[in-house]
Design a protein around this motif. Structure first.
Motif, mmCIF file in Angstrom:
data_model
loop_
_atom_site.group_PDB
_atom_site.id
_atom_site.type_symbol
_atom_site.label_atom_id
_atom_site.label_comp_id
_atom_site.label_asym_id
_atom_site.label_seq_id
_atom_site.Cartn_x
_atom_site.Cartn_y
_atom_site.Cartn_z
ATOM 1 N N VAL A 132 0.843 -1.201 0.000
ATOM 2 C CA VAL A 132 0.000 0.000 0.000
ATOM 3 C C VAL A 132 0.876 1.249 0.000
ATOM 4 C CG1 VAL A 132 -1.656 1.341 1.375
ATOM 5 C CG2 VAL A 132 -1.983 -1.124 1.090
ATOM 6 N N ILE A 133 1.928 1.233 0.806
ATOM 7 C CA ILE A 133 2.835 2.380 0.882
ATOM 8 C C ILE A 133 3.572 2.560 -0.446
ATOM 9 C CG2 ILE A 133 4.887 3.307 2.047
ATOM 10 C CD1 ILE A 133 3.785 1.767 4.600
ATOM 11 N N GLU A 134 4.051 1.456 -1.021
ATOM 12 C CA GLU A 134 4.740 1.537 -2.317
ATOM 13 C C GLU A 134 3.813 2.074 -3.403
ATOM 14 O OE1 GLU A 134 8.166 -1.919 -2.123
ATOM 15 O OE2 GLU A 134 6.115 -2.544 -2.596
ATOM 16 N N GLU A 135 2.563 1.634 -3.400
ATOM 17 C CA GLU A 135 1.597 2.125 -4.391
ATOM 18 C C GLU A 135 1.340 3.619 -4.205
ATOM 19 O OE1 GLU A 135 -1.759 -0.457 -3.863
ATOM 20 O OE2 GLU A 135 -0.745 -2.141 -4.826
ATOM 21 N N THR A 136 1.290 4.050 -2.954
ATOM 22 C CA THR A 136 1.086 5.473 -2.671
ATOM 23 C C THR A 136 2.285 6.286 -3.148
ATOM 24 O OG1 THR A 136 -0.261 4.859 -0.750
ATOM 25 C CG2 THR A 136 0.513 7.136 -0.857
ATOM 26 N N ILE A 137 3.479 5.767 -2.923
ATOM 27 C CA ILE A 137 4.693 6.436 -3.406
ATOM 28 C C ILE A 137 4.652 6.527 -4.932
ATOM 29 C CG2 ILE A 137 7.206 6.184 -3.696
ATOM 30 C CD1 ILE A 137 7.243 5.039 -0.815
ATOM 31 N N PHE A 138 4.265 5.445 -5.599
ATOM 32 C CA PHE A 138 4.185 5.431 -7.059
ATOM 33 C C PHE A 138 3.204 6.498 -7.554
ATOM 34 C CE2 PHE A 138 2.399 3.765 -11.063
ATOM 35 C CZ PHE A 138 3.559 3.724 -11.818
ATOM 36 N N GLU A 139 2.042 6.582 -6.909
ATOM 37 C CA GLU A 139 1.057 7.596 -7.281
ATOM 38 C C GLU A 139 1.606 9.007 -7.086
ATOM 39 O OE1 GLU A 139 -2.470 6.756 -5.004
ATOM 40 O OE2 GLU A 139 -2.715 4.792 -5.940
ATOM 41 N N LYS A 140 2.324 9.207 -5.982
ATOM 42 C CA LYS A 140 2.917 10.520 -5.710
ATOM 43 C C LYS A 140 3.986 10.861 -6.747
ATOM 44 C CE LYS A 140 1.296 12.127 -1.740
ATOM 45 N NZ LYS A 140 0.968 13.519 -1.521
ATOM 46 N N GLU A 141 4.782 9.864 -7.155
ATOM 47 C CA GLU A 141 5.793 10.102 -8.183
ATOM 48 C C GLU A 141 5.136 10.508 -9.499
ATOM 49 O OE1 GLU A 141 8.079 6.447 -8.208
ATOM 50 O OE2 GLU A 141 9.643 7.358 -6.982
ATOM 51 N N LEU A 142 4.030 9.852 -9.845
ATOM 52 C CA LEU A 142 3.304 10.217 -11.061
ATOM 53 C C LEU A 142 2.787 11.651 -10.981
ATOM 54 C CD1 LEU A 142 1.238 6.997 -11.896
ATOM 55 C CD2 LEU A 142 3.291 7.846 -13.042
ATOM 56 N N GLU A 143 2.272 12.031 -9.816
ATOM 57 C CA GLU A 143 1.795 13.411 -9.630
ATOM 58 C C GLU A 143 2.932 14.401 -9.799
ATOM 59 O OE1 GLU A 143 -0.156 13.901 -5.841
ATOM 60 O OE2 GLU A 143 -1.474 12.191 -6.224
ATOM 61 N N LEU A 144 4.089 14.093 -9.195
ATOM 62 C CA LEU A 144 5.246 14.986 -9.300
ATOM 63 C C LEU A 144 5.702 15.125 -10.753
ATOM 64 C CD1 LEU A 144 7.348 13.858 -6.191
ATOM 65 C CD2 LEU A 144 6.199 16.057 -6.500
ATOM 66 N N LYS A 145 5.729 14.004 -11.479
ATOM 67 C CA LYS A 145 6.141 14.050 -12.885
ATOM 68 C C LYS A 145 5.128 14.815 -13.718
ATOM 69 C CE LYS A 145 9.011 9.980 -12.751
ATOM 70 N NZ LYS A 145 9.120 8.564 -13.012
ATOM 71 N N ASP A 147 3.203 17.228 -12.700
ATOM 72 C CA ASP A 147 3.394 18.650 -12.395
ATOM 73 C C ASP A 147 4.617 19.202 -13.111
ATOM 74 O OD1 ASP A 147 1.169 18.605 -10.801
ATOM 75 O OD2 ASP A 147 2.286 18.473 -8.912
ATOM 76 N N TYR A 148 5.673 18.401 -13.163
ATOM 77 C CA TYR A 148 6.926 18.835 -13.779
ATOM 78 C C TYR A 148 6.750 19.037 -15.286
ATOM 79 C CZ TYR A 148 11.804 18.891 -15.209
ATOM 80 O OH TYR A 148 13.009 19.234 -15.763
ATOM 81 N N PHE A 149 6.028 18.115 -15.914
ATOM 82 C CA PHE A 149 5.886 18.167 -17.369
ATOM 83 C C PHE A 149 4.630 18.904 -17.826
ATOM 84 C CE2 PHE A 149 8.704 14.441 -16.955
ATOM 85 C CZ PHE A 149 9.739 14.911 -17.742
ATOM 86 N N GLU A 150 3.905 19.466 -16.875
ATOM 87 C CA GLU A 150 2.698 20.197 -17.238
ATOM 88 C C GLU A 150 3.091 21.402 -18.094
ATOM 89 O OE1 GLU A 150 -0.184 22.685 -14.576
ATOM 90 O OE2 GLU A 150 -0.561 20.542 -14.302
ATOM 91 N N VAL A 151 2.426 21.521 -19.233
ATOM 92 C CA VAL A 151 2.736 22.598 -20.176
ATOM 93 C C VAL A 151 1.618 23.621 -20.103
ATOM 94 C CG1 VAL A 151 3.108 23.151 -22.611
ATOM 95 C CG2 VAL A 151 3.943 20.987 -21.676
ATOM 96 N N ASP A 152 1.998 24.868 -20.030
ATOM 97 C CA ASP A 152 1.030 25.956 -20.023
ATOM 98 C C ASP A 152 0.312 25.967 -21.376
ATOM 99 O OD1 ASP A 152 -0.382 28.205 -19.414
ATOM 100 O OD2 ASP A 152 1.299 29.597 -19.661
ATOM 101 N N GLU A 153 -1.019 26.104 -21.368
ATOM 102 C CA GLU A 153 -1.793 26.069 -22.608
ATOM 103 C C GLU A 153 -1.347 27.150 -23.588
ATOM 104 O OE1 GLU A 153 -6.017 25.962 -22.053
ATOM 105 O OE2 GLU A 153 -5.829 24.469 -20.469
ATOM 106 N N ASP A 154 -1.041 28.354 -23.112
ATOM 107 C CA ASP A 154 -0.586 29.428 -23.989
ATOM 108 C C ASP A 154 0.733 29.080 -24.643
ATOM 109 O OD1 ASP A 154 -2.803 30.953 -23.415
ATOM 110 O OD2 ASP A 154 -1.827 32.076 -21.797
ATOM 111 N N GLU A 155 1.603 28.452 -23.838
ATOM 112 C CA GLU A 155 2.916 28.043 -24.332
ATOM 113 C C GLU A 155 2.752 26.978 -25.419
ATOM 114 O OE1 GLU A 155 6.621 26.042 -22.176
ATOM 115 O OE2 GLU A 155 5.740 27.697 -21.037
#
Length: 160
Positions: A132-145, A147-155
């Motif tokens: 359960v903890i590993e799955e939560t970490i995996f989900e958090k890593e996906l969220e972080l990635k 956020d990192y790769f989120e592209v602004d619509e105007d851009e």
């Protein structure tokens, strides 16, 4: 529910109940460490002072004993009413349940994910708790990635 212990034996028993480094905490921490998951223990920089905190992913983990945190509370409450000092225990455990809920909300508002495991769950299924903890970490890593790769619509439209 009659007590099989004398008052002195009960007092000694209650004094030996620890609030940190319990067997269930140690079992879960050892399993996490062996899976390469690093953490802080009894992390006092956030509300509730979780037993285990994975600060990199903002995951707070609590190892709750069934009695003091009110597992199957409605059933347990009926048993406590019949026992010695029942009113005291009902009040204490009710406050613990309320406190746990408040801590969960505060941590959630701070962006933390809260995981709570019952003691028996940790003892009997430690690997499931780790999953359960590993799955939560995996989900958090996906969220972080994301956020990192989120592209602004105007851009993205070439307007910038």
């Amino acid at each position: 529910m009659a007590d099989n212990l004398t008052a002195e034996q009960r007092k000694k028993n209650m004094q030996n109940i620890k609030s940190k480094d319990t067997k269930i905490e140690l079992a879960l921490r050892k399993a996490l460490w062996s899976h390469g998951i690093r953490y802080r223990k009894n992390y006092s920089k956030i509300p509730g002072k979780p037993d285990i905190a994975i600060t990199k992913y903002k995951i707070a983990i609590f190892c709750d004993s069934e009695f003091f945190h009110g597992k199957n509370w409605e059933i347990q409450k009926v048993r406590l009413v019949k026992g010695d000092n029942g009113e005291f225990w009902i009040n204490k455990i009710s406050k613990n349940i309320t406190h746990d809920d408040e801590i969960n909300k505060k941590l959630w508002l701070m962006g933390w994910t809260v995981l709570r495991f019952w003691g028996e769950e940790i003892k009997k299924n430690t690997n499931e708790c780790v999953k359960v903890i590993e799955e939560t970490i995996f989900e958090k890593e996906l969220e972080l990635k994301a956020d990192y790769f989120e592209v602004d619509e105007d851009e993205e439209d070439g307007k910038i």
